[in-house]
Design a protein around this motif. Sequence first.
Motif, PDB file in Angstrom:
ATOM      1  N   ASP A  16     -18.024  23.687  20.272  1.00 19.16           N
ATOM      2  CA  ASP A  16     -19.278  22.853  21.034  1.00 19.16           C
ATOM      3  C   ASP A  16     -18.441  22.771  22.176  1.00 19.16           C
ATOM      4  O   ASP A  16     -17.668  22.072  22.435  1.00 19.16           O
ATOM      5  CB  ASP A  16     -18.109  21.551  20.049  1.00 19.16           C
ATOM      6  N   TRP A  17     -19.411  22.596  23.196  1.00 22.38           N
ATOM      7  CA  TRP A  17     -19.002  22.835  24.254  1.00 22.38           C
ATOM      8  C   TRP A  17     -19.987  21.852  24.990  1.00 22.38           C
ATOM      9  O   TRP A  17     -21.132  21.868  24.821  1.00 22.38           O
ATOM     10  CB  TRP A  17     -19.387  24.062  24.467  1.00 22.38           C
ATOM     11  N   GLY A  18     -19.282  21.234  26.570  1.00 19.72           N
ATOM     12  CA  GLY A  18     -20.213  20.577  27.241  1.00 19.72           C
ATOM     13  C   GLY A  18     -20.246  19.312  26.925  1.00 19.72           C
ATOM     14  O   GLY A  18     -19.560  18.882  26.080  1.00 19.72           O
ATOM     15  N   LEU A  20     -20.595  15.511  25.558  1.00 25.97           N
ATOM     16  CA  LEU A  20     -20.694  15.074  24.649  1.00 25.97           C
ATOM     17  C   LEU A  20     -22.536  14.143  24.595  1.00 25.97           C
ATOM     18  O   LEU A  20     -23.058  13.815  23.616  1.00 25.97           O
ATOM     19  CB  LEU A  20     -20.085  14.302  23.922  1.00 25.97           C
ATOM     20  N   PRO A  24     -27.750  18.206  22.855  1.00 25.75           N
ATOM     21  CA  PRO A  24     -27.414  20.088  21.723  1.00 25.75           C
ATOM     22  C   PRO A  24     -28.333  21.106  21.384  1.00 25.75           C
ATOM     23  O   PRO A  24     -29.071  21.155  21.029  1.00 25.75           O
ATOM     24  CB  PRO A  24     -27.283  19.344  20.365  1.00 25.75           C
ATOM     25  N   LEU A  46     -25.069  26.162  28.448  1.00 25.27           N
ATOM     26  CA  LEU A  46     -24.294  25.122  29.515  1.00 25.27           C
ATOM     27  C   LEU A  46     -24.249  25.150  31.007  1.00 25.27           C
ATOM     28  O   LEU A  46     -24.002  24.504  30.936  1.00 25.27           O
ATOM     29  CB  LEU A  46     -22.252  25.668  29.096  1.00 25.27           C
ATOM     30  N   ARG A  51     -25.596  20.488  25.594  1.00 24.62           N
ATOM     31  CA  ARG A  51     -24.380  20.719  24.540  1.00 24.62           C
ATOM     32  C   ARG A  51     -24.607  21.432  23.937  1.00 24.62           C
ATOM     33  O   ARG A  51     -25.457  22.271  23.200  1.00 24.62           O
ATOM     34  CB  ARG A  51     -23.951  19.266  24.464  1.00 24.62           C
TER      35      ARG A  51
END
Length: 277
Positions: A16-18, A20, A24, A46, A51
Amino acid sequence: MPFIRTRDGVDIFYKDWGPLDAQPIVFHHGWPLSADDWDNQMMFFLGEGYRVIAHDRRGHGRSTQTWEGNEMDTYAADVAQLAEALNLRDAVHIGHSTGGGEVARYVARYGGDSRVAKAVLIGAVPPLMLKTAANPGGLPIEVFDGFRAALVANRAQFYRDVPAGPFYGFNRPGAKPQEGVIANWWRQGMQGGTKAHYDCIKAFSETDFTEDLKAIAVPTLVMHGTDDQIVPIGASAHLSAPLLRNAQTKIYDGLGHGMCTMNPDVVNPDLLAFVRS
């Protein structure tokens, strides 16, 4: 490493990157791979401010090597629990190959209440891979029986032969095999569980997604290469798009099943344009 635990006690690994608070994008990998198969697309999105999330399906990658639940209903339920745990809203779900089937079932069953904004099916297994009387363009059961036999006989060699041959089109005349790409496919496959991968062959080949596709109301992009040797375009994209209520189709002349890895310069901008549209 981040995991969620499903209601039946399975640990699902995820990235789970980027930011919040950014929209998504959830990536669903193919058989027998892992979230790592999406590294290029995750880094790309990203960099565009999204996200990005990808999980290892149960029995695959770093998730629990499951004995049971290796079928589409449970795969979709696992994604629903991940989306709930991460509080995902207005998400774009992108699935490749088997992951496209997972996306179709998840969006059809759990995509309401603003959970899902859009979906993408890339070289995806819907509506049905298996040849039947009602699906004469599918592949005969002997093909998938061969997969199972090869997996049981020598999984390590089978997982070398697939990427070195038809998956990326390295078996085509004039193609130049890329050792790093082949080894990375092998690495991902061998990280998962034999029993789960064996069961998943039935899941991706014999599951009929016709009603799932009909139930999907969100905009859906269907992407497929004309030289896909794993999921023939005639049994997939050409049949899936008419079943969707709000479909767009992108067909790529000469590209193969592994086009997200081999042709990201083509695939990524088209994905971005769809997400932004």
